[in-house]
Design a protein around this motif. Structure first.
Motif, PDB file in Angstrom:
ATOM      1  N   ARG A   2       0.841  -1.192   0.000  1.00 22.16           N
ATOM      2  CA  ARG A   2       0.000   0.000   0.000  1.00 22.16           C
ATOM      3  C   ARG A   2       0.871   1.234   0.000  1.00 22.16           C
ATOM      4  O   ARG A   2       1.974   1.217   0.524  1.00 22.16           O
ATOM      5  N   HIS A  89      -2.997   3.479 -11.586  1.00 21.56           N
ATOM      6  CA  HIS A  89      -3.773   2.242 -11.679  1.00 21.56           C
ATOM      7  C   HIS A  89      -2.944   1.114 -12.300  1.00 21.56           C
ATOM      8  O   HIS A  89      -3.058  -0.039 -11.893  1.00 21.56           O
ATOM      9  N   PRO A  94      -2.574   0.016  -4.361  1.00 19.47           N
ATOM     10  CA  PRO A  94      -3.605   0.937  -3.894  1.00 19.47           C
ATOM     11  C   PRO A  94      -2.996   2.137  -3.162  1.00 19.47           C
ATOM     12  O   PRO A  94      -2.047   1.982  -2.393  1.00 19.47           O
ATOM     13  N   GLN A  96      -3.923   5.172  -0.620  1.00 23.73           N
ATOM     14  CA  GLN A  96      -4.858   5.760   0.329  1.00 23.73           C
ATOM     15  C   GLN A  96      -4.388   7.184   0.589  1.00 23.73           C
ATOM     16  O   GLN A  96      -3.202   7.404   0.852  1.00 23.73           O
ATOM     17  N   THR A 114      -9.007   9.677  -0.416  1.00 22.12           N
ATOM     18  CA  THR A 114      -9.741   8.591   0.218  1.00 22.12           C
ATOM     19  C   THR A 114     -10.610   9.141   1.334  1.00 22.12           C
ATOM     20  O   THR A 114     -11.767   8.762   1.482  1.00 22.12           O
ATOM     21  N   ARG A 139      -5.364   1.906   8.287  1.00 21.37           N
ATOM     22  CA  ARG A 139      -4.979   1.541   6.929  1.00 21.37           C
ATOM     23  C   ARG A 139      -3.835   0.537   6.898  1.00 21.37           C
ATOM     24  O   ARG A 139      -3.728  -0.265   5.981  1.00 21.37           O
TER      25      ARG A 139
END
Length: 141
Positions: A2, A89, A94, A96, A114, A139
């Motif tokens: 992440r 993408h 991902p 956040q 987010t 998170r």
């Protein structure tokens, strides 16, 4: 994996024109002038963000001790950041993002964020530290 952004930007489009002008001008000034300007900016940030006296003192100390080469490199890097949403993408990691609704340095881009701190400005890691730490914990766990 992440990635987490706090009061930052994903793309250069989210950087304000005033930031770009100050960064470009600052890169041409002698470092002694930049150091003085940083002291002035610390005072401006402290007032605009509503920092308490302890945080104002810490911010002024940080401005006095900042590594100017690293600071100027970072300012250029975020102003020239070329990652676009399509590339983000494609990486498949991902992202956040937590941002203050009233960030005057890096204005909010709702499609990227987010979560928003409604009364947050630019220094949410200072002014909303408990909320930011809780958000990070949620998170990263």
């Amino acid at each position: 994996q992440r990635r987490v952004l706090i009061a930052s930007n994903r793309t250069a489009e989210t950087i304000s024109t005033s930031f770009r002008i100050i960064r470009a001008g600052g890169s041409k000034l002698p470092k002694s002038w930049v150091r003085r300007g940083l002291g002035w900016a610390a005072g401006l940030f402290a007032r605009r963000e509503g920092l308490d006296s302890g945080d104002r003192d810490r911010l002024s100390e940080m401005a006095a001790r900042a590594d100017l080469d690293q600071l100027m490199w970072g300012a250029k890097a975020i102003a020239d950041w070329d990652l676009c949403e399509q590339d983000a993408h494609a990486i498949g990691v991902p992202i956040q993002q937590l941002h203050g609704r009233h960030d005057w340095v890096i204005p909010i881009t709702p499609k990227h964020v987010t979560e928003t701190i409604e009364d947050g400005k630019h220094l949410i890691t200072w002014t909303h530290r408990k909320l930011v730490n809780r958000w990070l914990s949620e998170r990263l766990n």
